[in-house]
Every structure is written in C-alpha cells, then in structure tokens.
Design an enzyme around this catalytic site. Structure first.
Site, short mmCIF file in Angstrom:
data_model
loop_
_atom_site.label_atom_id
_atom_site.label_comp_id
_atom_site.label_asym_id
_atom_site.label_seq_id
_atom_site.Cartn_x
_atom_site.Cartn_y
_atom_site.Cartn_z
N HIS A 165 -5.16 7.35 -1.89
CA HIS A 165 -6.83 7.30 -1.72
C HIS A 165 -7.36 8.75 -1.13
CE1 HIS A 165 -10.32 5.20 -0.62
NE2 HIS A 165 -10.29 5.77 0.75
N ASN A 200 0.74 -1.13 -0.17
CA ASN A 200 -0.14 -0.18 0.19
C ASN A 200 0.75 1.08 0.05
OD1 ASN A 200 -2.42 -1.69 -0.08
ND2 ASN A 200 -2.19 -1.80 2.49
N1 GLY Z 1 -2.77 -3.97 -4.14
C1 GLY Z 1 -2.28 -4.40 -2.99
C2 GLY Z 1 -2.22 -5.77 -2.44
O1 GLY Z 1 -2.60 -6.58 -3.27
O2 GLY Z 1 -2.20 -6.37 -1.29
#
Ligand code: GLY
Ligand code: NAD
Length: 377
Positions: A269, A262
């Site tokens: 976000h 993240n």
């Molecule tokens: N795109 C973040 C995850 O797959 O954890």
C-alpha cells in the site's frame, strides 16, 4: 493478451469450492466455458426464472463477453439488462456507484432482483457495493474476468469504492450468491494484469499452502502464460479459491485471522501511495511488499534467508518486481501510520515464519522498518 495452452485432457471438469459461511454460504464455480452456463448455474442455486438481473461491466470486458453472458441468462428465462461503466481504478467512485443505482431505479430492480458483476475487481467491488445498498441489500453474483479478481476480489464479500482520501474507504461486506469463474475469459487479459494476479496466488502459497507454492516453483514458466496448461491454471485457481474460502469462512468480517490475507499489502500500500497510483499495479506493489516483509521477518530471526530467497525467486519468475523503490523513509512511516490496518496507533504486519505459515504482529518499531528498508538497497 494471454494464450493459455488448452487442456491436455479431452475436457476439464467443473470445480466447485464452497465458502462455508453460517449464514448464506455459496459456491465458487470454476468452469472453462462456464460463461455459457451462467443462467443454468443461477437456476441451480435457486434464483427464480424471470428475475431481473442488472449486469454491470465495462467496455474492455463487455465487448468480448457481454453477448454470451446475456444469451446465457436469456436462455434460462432471466431478464438481464446490461449497464456499461467506464474502465479504470479512477472510476471506482461514488459517482460511478450512483450511476449503477440510477440504472437500478430506471429498470425497476426489486428486492428479488439481482446485480451481476462481469469484470475485474473494480467492477466487482462497485457492483457488490451497489447491491449491498439498493433497497437495503439485494443479491449479487460475481463473474470475475481478471486473475486477481478470480483468486481474490470476487470471493469474500468485501465491496466498496474509493474516497478521494484513500482506497476502498467506503464500503460494506456483502457476500455474493455465486462466484462463477470462466478461466477462458483470461485469454483477452493483458499480460501485465495476469502477472499482477499471480502475486496474490503466491501470497496464498506463503500464508498457508506450501504445496501451491511448490506447484508454482515447478512450473516451467510463469511469466509466459502460454506455457501454463488450462488444467494447471484451473488447479491454481482452485487452490487459491480454497485458501481464500477457508480464511473467509473462519473470519468473515476480519475480526482477526482474515488479516493474514493482507500479507505483503502493508508495504504494498505504501508503494502504491508514494509512487502514485498507476505506477505499479496493485499486485505488483504487493509483490514488492512481500519481499520487504520477508526481509523484516529475516531481520527478526523469524524466517530463514533460504525461504525469503525462495519467495523472491518465485516472484521474479512470475515477472513481478522485487526491488524496493527509492522512497523517503519518513514518508514511508507516515503512510504506514495512515493505513486501514493500524490499530491503536500500532501498525500490524503479517510476517512469514516459513513458506506456508505467517503470524500477525503489531510490535514492529520504526527503527526496525528503517533498517530493513535500508538493507534492501
Ligand atoms: N483481499 C483481502 C480480503 O479479502 O480480506
Ligand atoms: P481491474 O478491475 O481494474 O481490471 C484490470 C484491467 O483489465 C481493466 O482495464 C479491465 O477493464 C481489464 N479487464 C478485466 N478483465 C478483462 C478481460 N478478461 N480481458 C481484457 N481486459 C480485461 O483490476 P483488478 O486487478 O481486477 O482489480 C483491482 C481492484 O480490485 C482494486 O480496486 C482493488 O481494490 C480491488 N480488490 C478487491 C478485493 C476484495 O476483496 N474485494 C481484493 C483485491 C483487490
């Protein structure tokens, strides 16, 4: 639309990356032209001939690629059925999800049947979620066709749909049986979508693969994919898939370390939410988020200004935005508090300490965030 240079070698090889989960490990296969080998690959991973396969796609992708996908499956004696759903993030809803389940019912999908997602992250997330629910879970195969889905969304088993109250609030972990990446499908991808995918590639460089970061730095041009050879593109895909596979294998359901994926997403976000979904693509918002979080790390004395500048330069080189938008600081803090990544009221940030290393912290104060964002103007 992008045009990557053909490989300088006579043929590019098939690359296989294993996602080494204890239960149900699977391969990510990178193969230019691999769409035509899809049926053979499914036989290779043990799917029986005659298996019914609900292929879910959208018009942008089905028009150029569904024919080849279906032929390949038919040639391997599977029984494919095509379902086309509307394109767009705003279609990532329980309504569309239930259309996929309706098609599963109409076509008599059984426990041994499969769903196959042919498309970007929206199609992939929804198809994976439908497969996780139909008959309490049937197999799914991911055939990603955007750079972002190839390097991120299709790998790792996160599936879901949006709730009117927030992105991806409804979902399940459901690992695919196979991820088949055919880089040739990127030829029809709009340029802006390609750039958005590069943000996630840069992310992998910063969170753990400094060689990948340097490889991108050495590329003559990133914002013009015509300058990227097919073999280089395959290397970028392979290193990104390896980075994701390693993290997922270590922490499948995000009990801890998977949260490093993240990186840049916490502020990203906020940017997506406060500027209105669609103003910035997800990858573009992540790019801005990575610049912001690096500034926070510099202010804390964790990251050198030199490494923060390297990251900003690379993001710019990919044609991605780096400027924090003009957002009300109170709204930023409120939005951060509403994020999925908040635990016990504490916002978790992934902070870089150098190119190739990050740590997860939950002690960043509101004042620090305000001061960091003010310094970005
Ligand atoms: N795109 C973040 C995850 O797959 O954890
Ligand atoms: P997308 O699926 O919306 O695709 C972007 C656009 O490109 C769409 O209009 C699509 O129809 C079109 N398209 C796709 N492939 C094409 C091709 N080869 N040629 C021409 N057009 C093509 O967007 P995305 O960036 O792939 O995915 C974003 C979604 O992925 C978000 O919903 C996000 O939440 C999700 N996501 C999931 C994960 C995960 O781990 N599951 C990770 C990251 C993002």
């Amino acid at each position: 639309m992008i045009k990557t240079q053909p490989s300088t070698t006579s043929s590019t090889s098939v690359r296989r990356i294993s996602v080494s989960l204890d239960r149900n490990p699977y391969d990510v296969v990178i193969n230019s032209g691999g769409l035509d080998q899809l049926g053979a690959e499914l036989l290779r991973v043990g799917i029986s001939p005659k298996t019914k396969i609900l292929v879910v796609s959208n018009p942008d992708v089905a028009t150029p690629y569904a024919g080849r996908c279906l032929s390949s499956l038919n040639n391997a004696a599977f029984e494919p059925i095509l379902l086309t759903i509307p394109s767009g993030e705003d279609q990532k809803t329980l309504h569309t999800f239930s259309k996929i389940l309706d098609a599963a019912k109409e076509n008599g999908l059984e426990r041994q049947s499969l769903m196959l997602a042919l498309g970007g992250g929206v199609v992939g997330d929804m198809t994976g979620f439908a497969a996780s629910c139909w008959l309490r879970g049937i197999g799914v195969v991911q055939v990603p066709t955007t750079l972002l889905a190839m390097v991120d969304a299709a790998i790792g088993g996160k599936t879901g749909v949006n709730h009117p109250g927030g992105k991806n609030l409804i979902g399940a972990f459901h690992q695919p049986k196979l991820v088949m990446i055919d880089p040739d499908t990127l030829q029809t991808l709009p340029l802006r979508e390609f750039g958005a995918g590069l943000a996630e590639v840069i992310k992998y460089g910063v969170i753990g693969d400094p060689d990948l970061f340097e490889l991108l730095e050495r590329c003559e041009s990133l914002s013009d994919p015509a300058m990227i050879s097919m073999s280089l593109l395959e290397t970028i895909l392979e290193r990104s898939a390896k980075a994701k596979a390693l993290v997922v294998a270590a922490d499948e359901k995000e009990g801890g370390q998977r949260a490093i994926l993240n990186y840049g997403h916490t502020f990203g976000h906020v940017v997506e939410t406060l500027t209105g979904y669609g103003t910035w693509l997800h990858g573009e918002a992540v790019a801005i988020g990575m610049v912001a979080v690096a500034a926070l790390a510099v202010e804390r004395g964790l990251l050198s200004q030199c490494d923060a500048d390297r990251q900003t330069r690379l993001i710019r080189k990919a044609g991605l935005p780096t400027q924090w938008p003009d957002l009300n600081p109170d709204s930023v803090l409120n939005t951060l508090q509403g994020d999925k990544k908040v635990r016990d009221g504490r916002i978790r940030f992934v902070l870089p300490s150098r190119i190739g290393a990050v740590s997860i912290v939950d002690d960043v104060s509101g004042d620090e965030i305000r001061s960091c964002l003010a310094s970005m103007h």
